[in-house]
Scaffold this motif. Structure first.
Motif, PDB file in Angstrom:
ATOM      1  N   UNK A 142       0.808  -1.206   0.000  1.00  0.00           N
ATOM      2  CA  UNK A 142       0.000   0.000   0.000  1.00  0.00           C
ATOM      3  C   UNK A 142       0.847   1.264   0.000  1.00  0.00           C
ATOM      4  N   UNK A 143       2.088   1.196   0.446  1.00  0.00           N
ATOM      5  CA  UNK A 143       2.925   2.384   0.499  1.00  0.00           C
ATOM      6  C   UNK A 143       4.207   2.107   1.241  1.00  0.00           C
ATOM      7  N   UNK A 144       5.051   3.131   1.350  1.00  0.00           N
ATOM      8  CA  UNK A 144       6.336   3.014   2.029  1.00  0.00           C
ATOM      9  C   UNK A 144       6.328   3.851   3.299  1.00  0.00           C
ATOM     10  N   UNK A 145       6.991   3.358   4.313  1.00  0.00           N
ATOM     11  CA  UNK A 145       7.182   4.078   5.565  1.00  0.00           C
ATOM     12  C   UNK A 145       8.645   3.963   5.953  1.00  0.00           C
ATOM     13  N   UNK A 146       9.257   5.089   6.247  1.00  0.00           N
ATOM     14  CA  UNK A 146      10.639   5.077   6.711  1.00  0.00           C
ATOM     15  C   UNK A 146      10.642   5.080   8.234  1.00  0.00           C
ATOM     16  N   UNK A 147      11.312   4.117   8.820  1.00  0.00           N
ATOM     17  CA  UNK A 147      11.391   3.973  10.273  1.00  0.00           C
ATOM     18  C   UNK A 147      12.809   4.319  10.706  1.00  0.00           C
ATOM     19  N   UNK A 148      12.949   5.241  11.643  1.00  0.00           N
ATOM     20  CA  UNK A 148      14.256   5.676  12.124  1.00  0.00           C
ATOM     21  C   UNK A 148      14.332   5.500  13.637  1.00  0.00           C
ATOM     22  N   UNK A 149      15.556   5.321  14.110  1.00  0.00           N
ATOM     23  CA  UNK A 149      15.811   5.175  15.543  1.00  0.00           C
ATOM     24  C   UNK A 149      16.885   6.184  15.941  1.00  0.00           C
ATOM     25  N   UNK A 150      16.429   7.348  16.388  1.00  0.00           N
ATOM     26  CA  UNK A 150      17.358   8.377  16.847  1.00  0.00           C
ATOM     27  C   UNK A 150      16.600   9.392  17.674  1.00  0.00           C
ATOM     28  N   UNK A 151      17.351  10.261  18.307  1.00  0.00           N
ATOM     29  CA  UNK A 151      16.727  11.327  19.093  1.00  0.00           C
ATOM     30  C   UNK A 151      15.954  12.267  18.163  1.00  0.00           C
ATOM     31  N   UNK A 152      14.773  12.692  18.601  1.00  0.00           N
ATOM     32  CA  UNK A 152      13.924  13.523  17.749  1.00  0.00           C
ATOM     33  C   UNK A 152      14.592  14.845  17.408  1.00  0.00           C
ATOM     34  N   UNK A 153      15.299  15.438  18.354  1.00  0.00           N
ATOM     35  CA  UNK A 153      15.993  16.705  18.067  1.00  0.00           C
ATOM     36  C   UNK A 153      17.047  16.526  16.980  1.00  0.00           C
ATOM     37  N   UNK A 154      17.784  15.420  17.023  1.00  0.00           N
ATOM     38  CA  UNK A 154      18.816  15.170  16.014  1.00  0.00           C
ATOM     39  C   UNK A 154      18.187  14.979  14.642  1.00  0.00           C
ATOM     40  N   UNK A 155      17.099  14.213  14.578  1.00  0.00           N
ATOM     41  CA  UNK A 155      16.449  13.943  13.294  1.00  0.00           C
ATOM     42  C   UNK A 155      15.903  15.218  12.670  1.00  0.00           C
ATOM     43  N   UNK A 156      15.281  16.092  13.466  1.00  0.00           N
ATOM     44  CA  UNK A 156      14.698  17.316  12.922  1.00  0.00           C
ATOM     45  C   UNK A 156      15.778  18.324  12.529  1.00  0.00           C
ATOM     46  N   UNK A 157      16.974  18.217  13.108  1.00  0.00           N
ATOM     47  CA  UNK A 157      18.087  19.069  12.670  1.00  0.00           C
ATOM     48  C   UNK A 157      18.682  18.563  11.360  1.00  0.00           C
ATOM     49  N   UNK A 158      18.620  17.258  11.127  1.00  0.00           N
ATOM     50  CA  UNK A 158      19.250  16.687   9.941  1.00  0.00           C
ATOM     51  C   UNK A 158      18.400  16.833   8.690  1.00  0.00           C
ATOM     52  N   UNK A 159      17.081  16.748   8.820  1.00  0.00           N
ATOM     53  CA  UNK A 159      16.211  16.694   7.645  1.00  0.00           C
ATOM     54  C   UNK A 159      15.142  17.765   7.693  1.00  0.00           C
TER      55      UNK A 159
END
Length: 527
Positions: A142-159
């Motif tokens: 039905x679709x794609x989902x990207x699953x990540x394992x990291x701190x939310x602050x780090x992820x929002x700074x990267x992307x």
């Protein structure tokens, strides 16, 4: 370890794990751990009572997909992944969903739930090779989902993202700076705060620590909580040279939800910062008013209040609350688009709430809801109700499709905001029970709204309080009309109407006497 348990007994009891339970919400299957509703006993917390919150956010994202697609969306605190799964399953290729969680067990559970709903999992930009093993012959992804394992602050700074939802366990102030760092222009940030003990003034020192805000318990404490969270969001956006437009703010029993649109540029940031003001609140009659702008120190700022408590009562009668968000809490055009999306996707549970928000944003009684819109507006009909899907604000603000707005558009937006100030709903509300007159039976709420409207005031109900009345009438006029249409208790309250024996002067005197009586009765407790 639980209280009273030794380490050895805890390890022995935890060796045998009970099977996971599968729940279903909005045609989405989700596998939950045992004790899923108790955050102290599980890694992946799932709260069934937050279903209303998830549906509101889904309608927000669905309305945003009508402006541009595909959207890069982030569920920063996935837990079981139920919210991101609903986005991907029902919106399809219009969204690119990323579900993040720092806990390894939660990440594993999210991947299993993706396979359970026939969604392809992408981990670190590589497709999960085991995903096809969960499909039977003839079934499709039905679709794609990207699953990540990291701190939310780090992820929002990267992307960078077009839509970010923050729902940590408690306050969200630690993640606001990172959320606004890379959010795209005209994107949406939704914030769910569940630290209601501090926001509802039960733990005032915590509110001062987290939000830098001074508050007390008032009759309008729920709207006060919503304006505290919006003010924290606005300050975080302004630090990143971004402004916000509040689409809606909801405060219910379990959470406070604030959804804002991001407007890039220092001009928008300055306009946003001007809307953060302090509130002057009278502790005797609970009248309130936002403090006027100005650099000069006023000798007696409590004279700005429309009541006369500071002149008739000894000592300090009012306090200063805030800083708070002083502008509108609702965008009527966006709420109508959300209502259409809820009808389109069959979300019956939140339609009543969204309609109440629309009436509250326009500050009109539900009986005066306009079915027929002007002919120049695009509208859609669903179940006999015309829903305006685009308006001038939407056309002016969101036609850029994610690009930076020009200086001319920003200037036009500022001019439009100045002209729409008078059309904004009045801040705060009055509880009809809180201001009832002793010895009198007050009219029913629906009739009282009509009486206020007939007197020439804007009036509506509010979702913050089932017995609350949002109106631009001063408290003195509010009490005067309430007494005018109340009946003495000894008549049995069988007839509601004008009290013929009371003249207008007598009404005002009785209202003042009732205020003084309540002040004297509570004098021992307050002083």
């Amino acid at each position: 370890m639980n209280k009273g348990e030794t380490k050895s007994s805890y390890i022995a009891a935890s060796t045998v794990k009970p099977p996971n339970e599968i729940l279903k919400e909005a045609d989405t299957d989700v596998q939950v751990c045992p004790n899923y509703s108790i955050p102290q006993k599980t890694d992946s917390y799932f709260n069934p009572k937050m279903k209303l919150n998830r549906q509101l956010i889904f309608c927000t994202l669905a309305a945003l997909t009508e402006e541009r697609k595909p959207l890069e969306c982030l569920d920063a605190f996935g837990a079981t992944g139920i919210m991101g799964l609903q986005w991907a399953k029902h919106l399809g290729n219009a969204v690119k969903v990323t579900i993040n969680d720092l806990n390894e067990n939660s990440v594993t559970l999210i991947q299993e739930n993706c396979h359970l709903n026939k969604l392809k999992v992408v981990v670190d930009s590589k497709e999960n090779e085991k995903s096809d093993d969960f499909l039977e012959e003839g079934e499709k992804k039905l679709g794609n989902i990207k699953v990540t394992k990291m701190d939310a602050n780090v992820l929002m700074h990267l992307r960078s993202f077009d839509f970010i939802h923050l729902d940590p366990f408690g306050t969200s102030v630690n993640y606001l700076d990172s959320a606004f760092r890379n959010i795209r222009n005209l994107g949406i940030v939704s914030v769910t705060s569940t630290d209601i003990s501090s926001l509802y003034a039960k733990a005032q020192h915590v509110a001062r620590r987290h939000y830098g805000c001074n508050i007390v318990r008032t009759e309008y404490y729920k709207e006060l909580a919503a304006r505290i969270v919006v003010a924290a969001v606005a300050r975080a956006a302004a630090r990143c040279n971004k402004g916000i437009e509040v689409l809606f703010a909801v405060a219910l029993e379990h959470f406070v939800l604030v959804v804002v649109r991001v407007l890039r540029g220092p001009t928008s940031a300055d306009e946003t910062a001007k809307k953060i003001q302090y509130l002057i609140h009278c502790q005797w009659c609970e009248e309130r008013i936002f403090q006027k702008d100005g650099n000069m120190v006023e000798e007696n700022p409590y004279r700005q209040l429309p009541c006369n408590c500071h002149g008739s009562m000894p000592g300090k009668t009012a306090i200063e609350l805030g800083p708070l968000w002083s502008s509108s809490l609702f965008n009527t055009g966006f709420l109508k688009r959300m209502l259409f999306e809820s009808l389109h996707h069959g979300l019956d549970d939140i339609q009543t709430l969204i309609k109440t928000l629309i009436f509250e944003s326009e500050c009109t009684p539900q009986s005066q809801f306009s079915i027929h819109a002007p002919s120049n507006l695009n509208k859609q009909e669903e179940n006999g109700v015309f829903i305006k899907t685009t308006d001038d604000t939407t056309t002016d603000n969101y036609a850029a499709q994610g690009k930076r707005k020009s200086n001319e558009m920003i200037t036009n937006l500022g001019k439009k905001q100045k002209t729409d100030v008078s059309a904004e709903h009045p801040p705060f509300y009055y509880n009809i029970h809180r201001h009832s007159i002793k010895g009198m039976n007050m009219p029913k709420l629906k009739k009282f709204l009509c009486y206020l409207s007939q007197a020439g005031f804007r009036v509506s109900r509010t979702h913050f309080d089932p017995m609350g009345v949002r109106t631009d009438a001063p408290l003195m006029q509010f009490k005067s009309i309430l007494l005018k249409y109340s009946t003495p208790t000894y008549t049995g309250g069988q007839s509601e109407g004008h009290v013929q024996s009371a003249s207008e002067d007598t009404v005002t005197e009785r209202v003042e006497m009732s205020v003084n009586d309540k002040a004297e009765a509570s004098g021992c407790r307050r002083w």
